[in-house]
Design a protein around this motif. Sequence first.
Motif, PDB file in Angstrom:
ATOM      1  N   TYR A 190       0.809  -1.213   0.000  1.00  0.00           N
ATOM      2  CA  TYR A 190       0.000   0.000   0.000  1.00  0.00           C
ATOM      3  C   TYR A 190       0.844   1.266   0.000  1.00  0.00           C
ATOM      4  N   GLN A 191       2.135   1.095  -0.176  1.00  0.00           N
ATOM      5  CA  GLN A 191       3.005   2.261  -0.164  1.00  0.00           C
ATOM      6  C   GLN A 191       2.773   3.082  -1.432  1.00  0.00           C
ATOM      7  N   LEU A 192       2.568   4.393  -1.267  1.00  0.00           N
ATOM      8  CA  LEU A 192       2.278   5.239  -2.426  1.00  0.00           C
ATOM      9  C   LEU A 192       3.517   5.954  -2.942  1.00  0.00           C
ATOM     10  N   TYR A 193       4.397   6.363  -2.014  1.00  0.00           N
ATOM     11  CA  TYR A 193       5.590   7.106  -2.424  1.00  0.00           C
ATOM     12  C   TYR A 193       6.807   6.489  -1.764  1.00  0.00           C
ATOM     13  N   ASN A 194       7.942   6.597  -2.430  1.00  0.00           N
ATOM     14  CA  ASN A 194       9.178   6.210  -1.785  1.00  0.00           C
ATOM     15  C   ASN A 194      10.277   7.183  -2.175  1.00  0.00           C
ATOM     16  N   GLY A 195      11.500   6.874  -1.834  1.00  0.00           N
ATOM     17  CA  GLY A 195      12.589   7.824  -2.044  1.00  0.00           C
ATOM     18  C   GLY A 195      12.904   8.512  -0.728  1.00  0.00           C
ATOM     19  N   GLN A 244       1.384  -4.319 -10.704  1.00  0.00           N
ATOM     20  CA  GLN A 244       0.964  -5.549 -10.029  1.00  0.00           C
ATOM     21  C   GLN A 244       1.721  -6.741 -10.588  1.00  0.00           C
ATOM     22  N   LYS A 245       1.895  -6.697 -11.907  1.00  0.00           N
ATOM     23  CA  LYS A 245       2.562  -7.817 -12.552  1.00  0.00           C
ATOM     24  C   LYS A 245       3.846  -7.344 -13.208  1.00  0.00           C
ATOM     25  N   VAL A 246       4.893  -8.095 -13.031  1.00  0.00           N
ATOM     26  CA  VAL A 246       6.135  -7.855 -13.753  1.00  0.00           C
ATOM     27  C   VAL A 246       6.327  -9.045 -14.673  1.00  0.00           C
ATOM     28  N   LYS A 247       6.287  -8.793 -15.983  1.00  0.00           N
ATOM     29  CA  LYS A 247       6.381  -9.866 -16.977  1.00  0.00           C
ATOM     30  C   LYS A 247       5.390 -10.980 -16.661  1.00  0.00           C
ATOM     31  N   SER A 248       4.178 -10.570 -16.320  1.00  0.00           N
ATOM     32  CA  SER A 248       3.049 -11.455 -16.021  1.00  0.00           C
ATOM     33  C   SER A 248       3.176 -12.202 -14.695  1.00  0.00           C
ATOM     34  N   TRP A 249       4.179 -11.844 -13.888  1.00  0.00           N
ATOM     35  CA  TRP A 249       4.314 -12.540 -12.601  1.00  0.00           C
ATOM     36  C   TRP A 249       3.927 -11.630 -11.457  1.00  0.00           C
ATOM     37  N   ALA A 297      11.458 -23.524  -9.706  1.00  0.00           N
ATOM     38  CA  ALA A 297      12.640 -22.859 -10.240  1.00  0.00           C
ATOM     39  C   ALA A 297      13.837 -23.748  -9.993  1.00  0.00           C
ATOM     40  N   LYS A 298      14.549 -24.052 -11.044  1.00  0.00           N
ATOM     41  CA  LYS A 298      15.739 -24.902 -10.946  1.00  0.00           C
ATOM     42  C   LYS A 298      15.442 -26.195 -10.179  1.00  0.00           C
ATOM     43  N   GLY A 299      14.273 -26.778 -10.458  1.00  0.00           N
ATOM     44  CA  GLY A 299      13.918 -28.049  -9.828  1.00  0.00           C
ATOM     45  C   GLY A 299      13.451 -27.928  -8.397  1.00  0.00           C
ATOM     46  N   GLN A 300      13.372 -26.702  -7.873  1.00  0.00           N
ATOM     47  CA  GLN A 300      12.907 -26.533  -6.495  1.00  0.00           C
ATOM     48  C   GLN A 300      11.581 -25.787  -6.514  1.00  0.00           C
ATOM     49  N   ILE A 301      10.788 -26.028  -5.457  1.00  0.00           N
ATOM     50  CA  ILE A 301       9.488 -25.371  -5.384  1.00  0.00           C
ATOM     51  C   ILE A 301       9.555 -24.272  -4.331  1.00  0.00           C
ATOM     52  N   GLY A 302       9.122 -23.094  -4.721  1.00  0.00           N
ATOM     53  CA  GLY A 302       9.142 -21.965  -3.792  1.00  0.00           C
ATOM     54  C   GLY A 302       8.148 -20.915  -4.236  1.00  0.00           C
ATOM     55  N   TYR A 303       8.232 -19.756  -3.622  1.00  0.00           N
ATOM     56  CA  TYR A 303       7.326 -18.691  -4.028  1.00  0.00           C
ATOM     57  C   TYR A 303       8.125 -17.447  -4.404  1.00  0.00           C
ATOM     58  N   ILE A 304       7.511 -16.590  -5.219  1.00  0.00           N
ATOM     59  CA  ILE A 304       8.191 -15.380  -5.671  1.00  0.00           C
ATOM     60  C   ILE A 304       8.167 -14.368  -4.530  1.00  0.00           C
ATOM     61  N   ALA A 305       9.338 -14.014  -4.056  1.00  0.00           N
ATOM     62  CA  ALA A 305       9.411 -13.070  -2.942  1.00  0.00           C
ATOM     63  C   ALA A 305       9.898 -11.711  -3.401  1.00  0.00           C
ATOM     64  N   GLY A 306      10.487 -11.637  -4.595  1.00  0.00           N
ATOM     65  CA  GLY A 306      10.960 -10.347  -5.076  1.00  0.00           C
ATOM     66  C   GLY A 306      11.085 -10.385  -6.590  1.00  0.00           C
ATOM     67  N   ARG A 307      10.728  -9.253  -7.242  1.00  0.00           N
ATOM     68  CA  ARG A 307      10.785  -9.229  -8.705  1.00  0.00           C
ATOM     69  C   ARG A 307      11.602  -8.013  -9.140  1.00  0.00           C
ATOM     70  N   ARG A 308      12.222  -8.146 -10.268  1.00  0.00           N
ATOM     71  CA  ARG A 308      12.953  -7.013 -10.845  1.00  0.00           C
ATOM     72  C   ARG A 308      12.514  -6.838 -12.286  1.00  0.00           C
ATOM     73  N   LEU A 309      12.443  -5.562 -12.729  1.00  0.00           N
ATOM     74  CA  LEU A 309      12.046  -5.299 -14.114  1.00  0.00           C
ATOM     75  C   LEU A 309      13.061  -5.888 -15.071  1.00  0.00           C
ATOM     76  N   THR A 310      14.349  -5.698 -14.727  1.00  0.00           N
ATOM     77  CA  THR A 310      15.388  -6.360 -15.498  1.00  0.00           C
ATOM     78  C   THR A 310      16.213  -7.148 -14.493  1.00  0.00           C
ATOM     79  N   GLY A 311      16.345  -8.418 -14.738  1.00  0.00           N
ATOM     80  CA  GLY A 311      17.144  -9.211 -13.826  1.00  0.00           C
ATOM     81  C   GLY A 311      16.338 -10.330 -13.199  1.00  0.00           C
ATOM     82  N   ALA A 312      16.976 -10.990 -12.258  1.00  0.00           N
ATOM     83  CA  ALA A 312      16.415 -12.220 -11.709  1.00  0.00           C
ATOM     84  C   ALA A 312      15.383 -11.945 -10.626  1.00  0.00           C
ATOM     85  N   PHE A 313      14.476 -12.867 -10.489  1.00  0.00           N
ATOM     86  CA  PHE A 313      13.486 -12.838  -9.404  1.00  0.00           C
ATOM     87  C   PHE A 313      14.056 -13.612  -8.223  1.00  0.00           C
TER      88      PHE A 313
END
Length: 429
Positions: free
Chosen positions: A334-339, A350-355, A363-379
């Motif tokens: 619910y954070q509206l502003y940062n910096g 809400q979605k980054v590359k549909s995620w 992921a890599k044969g393991q089961i987990g949940y998405i805890a962080g997403r990046r616009l460019t780079g790894a989740f």
Amino acid sequence: MKVFVLSHSGKPLMPTTPRRARIFLKTRRARVVSREPFTIQLRFETTTHTQPVTVGVDTGSQTVGIAATANRQVVFQAEMHLRTDISGKLIQRRQYRRTRRSRKTRYRAARWANRRKSSGWLPPSLRAKAEATVKAVRFVARVLPISQINVEIGSFDTQKMQNPEVSGVSYQQGQLQGYLLREYLLAKWQRQCAYCHTSGVALQVEHLIPKSRGGSDRTSNLVIACEPCNKRKGTRTAAEFGYPEIQAQARRPLKDAAHVSSIKTAVVSLLAQQFGAERVAVRYGYETKYQRIQVLNLPKSHAYDAVAIACAIGEVVKPLTTGYQLRCVPRGHYQLYNGKHSEHKVWAPQKVKSWKLYELVEAKGQIGYIAGRRLTGAFVVKDGRSGKALAEVTPRKLLRLARCVGGWIITRFPFPHITGKEGGASSPS
Ligand SMILES: [Zn+2]
């Protein structure tokens, strides 16, 4: 693992075997309503006879155990991990609001005169935990016709221990009474060795005047001691061992043992509100411990404690080999502003590359949940059970297993194989 069944009108019925569920589904006499937990709804009218299902709730501050038993069988078994991020988030919000007052922005009035705590108020972090616990019971009630809910509220029953110093409760290893007495002694000596004050080690019940020298099994002759102290003391009395004050202290009974934590009180009252007070029963830790160790012979875990709580004392049930893992997660950000000066509008989609956040992925044969997403780079993918980071994976290598619904992530996991008996009444508490 059983398949949960709903009637034609959506009422929970008794669970069935996967085989029968498969036949129902193949002949189109049932439809799937939920994949996790796997639940089917019948498409034809049936009688709605159900057997009593008892739910056991092992409350905790980080992990909650939930189990349901029916017909001497465990039909549901789960561990729920509660949120621990709430107080931190509230502190952050408070700081944002406070700094805003000294900035050149629209003034946010300090609120101080409209703060009143109603009776039964709980701090938000605890309220979230109590409400999540009750939510888990409602979750079970959606798929099982529950008739009773047992909640563990304290380690021992003060009513039964009104005068343990003089009443006939004696220390016999393994007996239910022995467990009651042991919990009483642990509370009386603050869960630490009476002689060297170490805690967190295996503690034993120790006789002040040794039995070999005529000491009794009465509570006033018993203390809690660690093994080294117990050994060193040998056949000496506590006074000879150099602790005359302990011998004196042992004669004083424990005061205000009726302590029940506020979160447990809240859980019991919320359950009574939602399910009716007559369906909620309280249990004590010594009963759970006796049932889990002596009757069921199960290792220590929140889910197995919940199984022990759901059983009647002395009832033998077979635990499940697979259970559910529920990890509570925020429903949104619910954070509206940062910096540094709140100068950036948060525009993160809400979605980054549909995620989305908290989707269950492979992921890599393991089961987990998405805890962080990046616009460019790894989740960042974290483990549902431990909450620890599993891997950093580019989104195109992820495989979606399930989306997060209802404010938690549901996974299945195998329960540890049943190991040997825990060290009876002298187990670490
Ligand atoms: Zn010691």
